[in-house]
Write an enzyme that holds these catalytic residues in place. Structure first.
Site, short mmCIF file in Angstrom:
data_model
loop_
_atom_site.label_atom_id
_atom_site.label_comp_id
_atom_site.label_asym_id
_atom_site.label_seq_id
_atom_site.Cartn_x
_atom_site.Cartn_y
_atom_site.Cartn_z
N LYS A 51 -79.19 -100.37 -8.35
CA LYS A 51 -80.63 -100.14 -8.59
C LYS A 51 -81.18 -101.17 -9.58
O LYS A 51 -82.30 -101.65 -9.42
CB LYS A 51 -80.85 -98.72 -9.11
CG LYS A 51 -80.57 -97.64 -8.06
CD LYS A 51 -80.53 -96.24 -8.69
CE LYS A 51 -80.02 -95.20 -7.71
NZ LYS A 51 -79.81 -93.89 -8.36
N GLN A 95 -79.27 -90.76 -14.09
CA GLN A 95 -78.31 -90.77 -12.99
C GLN A 95 -77.49 -89.48 -12.99
O GLN A 95 -76.91 -89.11 -14.00
CB GLN A 95 -77.39 -92.00 -13.10
CG GLN A 95 -76.43 -92.17 -11.94
CD GLN A 95 -77.14 -92.45 -10.61
OE1 GLN A 95 -78.07 -93.23 -10.53
NE2 GLN A 95 -76.69 -91.79 -9.56
N ASP A 118 -87.78 -90.28 -9.52
CA ASP A 118 -86.79 -89.68 -8.63
C ASP A 118 -87.37 -88.46 -7.91
O ASP A 118 -86.78 -87.98 -6.94
CB ASP A 118 -85.56 -89.23 -9.44
CG ASP A 118 -84.34 -90.10 -9.17
OD1 ASP A 118 -84.33 -90.81 -8.15
OD2 ASP A 118 -83.40 -90.04 -9.97
#
Ligand code: NAD
Length: 279
Positions: A51, A95, A118
């Protein structure tokens, strides 16, 4: 059978994001994305590295907070709050999974929903459920873009989503419902999975179990989307037995090269959206 080429579409999306980022830079605006990685889970490290690299390629500024697995919940919350207040940061990504002693729900709820690129915050999940989304979870969003690219209209179609996780299965089902599909969500306790998948026009599997979806489980001409990622020996495989299922499917995503690249492209897309919302 045709391939739903996520790699190719993701490349196109990244190129258009890069153009927009370049023009924002002319106005002295640099989109910023902060990554928080707790502990040393090897898969999580790979994802954050991928990412970060994707951000670099399109000109998004990224900040990496790597923290030891022993970090306390209070310390982690402080870091997130600091990023919430940082005007250089448009998106915050924690994450997952987090080490067991950290309450995932509490951590996600600490992220400012306006920076939740997200789409995991209950506010964003709630807005999606109401059909008025702000940030949408990157994987289902990427899948919708991919279906759209190949002119696969979900309206009125029967769709089976296998896997009811918060990251993919549930938001996927909401997005499909919002687009007029008739959706059935299956999971570990579902009886006679085959009976359900066999009737579906579109099957989307987000479980993480190799060979869960086999040729006998899909109908002729079905569209099959494979979200699963598992490691078998040295290979990355999905949930779908590609060789068998591709004989019957009209469209199918490969693993790798299907959903994965789209997920990363949509993260960049959401970060750019965040800049636009804030402008
Ligand atoms: P999760 O653990 O949150 O959810 C898994 C779901 O699968 C659960 O609802 C569970 O009930 C269901 N399930 C388990 N065994 C089953 C079975 N035998 N039959 C039917 N359902 C079963 O997982 P997740 O975070 O949604 O991830 C699912 C998979 O997708 C993983 O392999 C993950 O690595 C992958 N993933 C890929 C991407 C990508 O970009 N390609 C993104 C996110 C997740």
């Amino acid at each position: 059978m045709a391939i739903l080429d996520g790699k190719a579409l993701a490349k196109k999306i990244r190129a258009s994001i890069k153009k927009e980022v370049d023009s924002l830079k002319k106005e002295s605006i640099i989109p910023g994305l902060a990554f928080i990685l707790v502990g040393d889970n090897p898969a999580s490290q790979v994802y954050v590295n991928m990412k970060t690299k994707a951000c670099e390629e399109v000109g998004i500024y990224s900040i990496n907070h790597r923290m030891p697995s022993e970090i306390s919940e209070r310390e982690l919350i402080e870091v997130i709050k600091m990023l919430n207040d940082n005007p250089m940061v448009d998106g915050i990504l924690v994450q997952l999974p987090l080490p067991k002693h950290l309450n995932e729900e509490k951590i996600i709820e600490t992220i400012d929903y306006r920076k939740d690129v997200d789409g995991f915050h209950p506010y964003n999940m709630g807005r999606l459920a109401r059909g008025n989304p702000l940030f949408i979870s990157c994987t289902p969003y990427g899948i919708m873009k991919l279906l759209n690219e190949y002119s696969i209209d979900v309206k009125g179609r029967d769709v089976v989503v296998v896997g009811a996780g918060n990251i993919t299965g549930k938001p996927m089902a909401l997005m499909l419902t919002n687009s007029g599909a008739t959706v059935q969500i299956c999971h570990i306790y579902t009886q006679n999975l085959k009976e359900k998948t066999k009737r579906a026009d579109i099957v989307i599997s987000a479980v993480g179990k190799p060979n869960l979806i086999t040729e006998d489980m899909v109908k002729e001409g079905a569209v099959v989307v494979d979200v699963g990622i598992s490691r078998v020996k040295d290979r990355v495989v999905g949930d779908v037995d590609f060789e068998g299922v591709s004989k019957k499917a009209s469209y199918i995503t490969p693993v790798p090269g299907g959903v994965g690249p789209m997920t990363i492209a949509m993260l960049l897309y959401n970060t750019l959206q965040s800049v636009k919302f804030r402008k």
